[in-house]
Write a protein that holds these residues in place. Sequence first.
Motif, short mmCIF file in Angstrom:
data_model
loop_
_atom_site.label_atom_id
_atom_site.label_comp_id
_atom_site.label_asym_id
_atom_site.label_seq_id
_atom_site.Cartn_x
_atom_site.Cartn_y
_atom_site.Cartn_z
N PRO A 83 -4.91 -3.99 -0.85
CA PRO A 83 -4.47 -4.95 -1.87
C PRO A 83 -2.96 -5.02 -1.97
O PRO A 83 -2.27 -4.00 -1.90
CB PRO A 83 -5.09 -4.42 -3.16
N ALA A 84 -2.44 -6.22 -2.13
CA ALA A 84 -1.01 -6.40 -2.33
C ALA A 84 -0.66 -6.01 -3.76
O ALA A 84 -1.53 -5.71 -4.59
CB ALA A 84 -0.62 -7.84 -2.05
N PHE A 93 -4.18 -9.01 -5.44
CA PHE A 93 -4.59 -10.19 -4.71
C PHE A 93 -4.27 -9.99 -3.23
O PHE A 93 -3.55 -9.08 -2.85
CB PHE A 93 -3.88 -11.45 -5.23
N GLY A 94 -4.83 -10.85 -2.43
CA GLY A 94 -4.61 -10.79 -0.99
C GLY A 94 -5.93 -10.81 -0.24
O GLY A 94 -6.98 -10.44 -0.78
N SER A 95 -5.88 -11.29 0.98
CA SER A 95 -7.06 -11.30 1.85
C SER A 95 -6.57 -11.32 3.28
O SER A 95 -5.39 -11.57 3.55
CB SER A 95 -7.95 -12.51 1.55
N GLY A 96 -7.47 -11.07 4.20
CA GLY A 96 -7.08 -11.05 5.60
C GLY A 96 -8.28 -10.91 6.51
O GLY A 96 -9.41 -10.64 6.04
N PRO A 97 -8.09 -11.10 7.81
CA PRO A 97 -9.20 -10.98 8.76
C PRO A 97 -9.70 -9.54 8.84
O PRO A 97 -8.92 -8.59 8.90
CB PRO A 97 -8.58 -11.44 10.08
N THR A 98 -11.02 -9.40 8.83
CA THR A 98 -11.66 -8.09 8.87
C THR A 98 -12.86 -8.16 9.81
O THR A 98 -13.59 -9.16 9.83
CB THR A 98 -12.12 -7.67 7.46
N ALA A 117 -11.69 -10.30 1.19
CA ALA A 117 -10.76 -10.05 0.10
C ALA A 117 -10.18 -8.65 0.20
O ALA A 117 -10.81 -7.72 0.71
CB ALA A 117 -11.46 -10.24 -1.23
N ALA A 118 -8.95 -8.51 -0.27
CA ALA A 118 -8.30 -7.20 -0.26
C ALA A 118 -9.09 -6.22 -1.12
O ALA A 118 -9.59 -6.57 -2.19
CB ALA A 118 -6.87 -7.33 -0.78
N GLY A 119 -9.20 -5.01 -0.62
CA GLY A 119 -9.88 -3.98 -1.38
C GLY A 119 -11.36 -3.82 -1.07
O GLY A 119 -11.99 -2.87 -1.53
N THR A 120 -11.95 -4.76 -0.30
CA THR A 120 -13.35 -4.63 0.06
C THR A 120 -13.51 -3.51 1.08
O THR A 120 -12.58 -3.17 1.82
CB THR A 120 -13.89 -5.94 0.65
N VAL A 121 -14.71 -2.92 1.12
CA VAL A 121 -14.95 -1.77 1.99
C VAL A 121 -16.01 -2.11 3.01
O VAL A 121 -16.73 -3.11 2.88
CB VAL A 121 -15.39 -0.53 1.16
N ALA A 122 -16.11 -1.29 4.05
CA ALA A 122 -17.11 -1.49 5.09
C ALA A 122 -18.50 -1.49 4.46
O ALA A 122 -18.81 -0.71 3.56
CB ALA A 122 -16.99 -0.38 6.13
N GLY A 123 -19.36 -2.39 4.95
CA GLY A 123 -20.69 -2.55 4.40
C GLY A 123 -20.79 -3.64 3.35
O GLY A 123 -21.89 -4.05 2.98
N HIS A 124 -19.64 -4.13 2.89
CA HIS A 124 -19.64 -5.21 1.90
C HIS A 124 -20.09 -6.51 2.56
O HIS A 124 -19.76 -6.79 3.71
CB HIS A 124 -18.24 -5.37 1.31
N GLU A 125 -20.87 -7.30 1.84
CA GLU A 125 -21.37 -8.56 2.37
C GLU A 125 -20.50 -9.72 1.88
O GLU A 125 -20.14 -9.78 0.70
CB GLU A 125 -22.83 -8.79 1.94
#
Length: 203
Positions: A83-84, A93-98, A117-125
């Motif tokens: 996250p920014a 806020f913030g997002s990026g390719p994952t 979205a920034a802050g999401t973790v692996a396994g998130h849908e």
Amino acid sequence: MDTRMQLTRLRHTLLPGRGPLVRSSDRVQAGLLLLVVLLSLITAAGAVLFGIGEHSAAAAESRRQTATRYTVTAVLLADGPVPAAAGRSGTPFGSGPTRATWRTRDGQQRVGDVEAAAGTVAGHEVEIWVDETGAPAERPLTMAAAVIGAPLGAATLGAAVVSFFVLAYRGAVHLLNRRRYDAWQREWAAHGTGTTHRGDQRP
């Protein structure tokens, strides 16, 4: 200046007449104004035709995208971006390719980068749009955007062109006014040469 005075002034500018007080620069200005009016009308007609064409193309593209794109659920294979700094509201806020994986409509497994979205973790849908090949794609162009965007773009383009004509006309009128003023000054100087003022009487 009320509307009637403006219309009267416009009529006299367009139709200066042939009287002895009409200058050649007045006729030049009348011709320039007539040219600006005609070009503006042509531009308006062209903008309408351009808007119709753009609307048809945008509507066809909207139908094509809507028919070929659909949403799938992607599962993140890695954490999203860090996250920014939080804004004034205190919310990061913030997002990026994952990296993520998803299945297409026909059941094929796909792996690629999706916007997370920034802050999401692996396994998130996350829900994403894909095209007919199963590759990530932008949200389809809506018909409302096609209806509004094309005419708005055409109107903006037409207004810009007409504004250019108006500015060019005003620049030309400014130059004509300068020439008329200089000519008036020369005539005044020539008329005043050799005159004697009362306060300049010599014994």
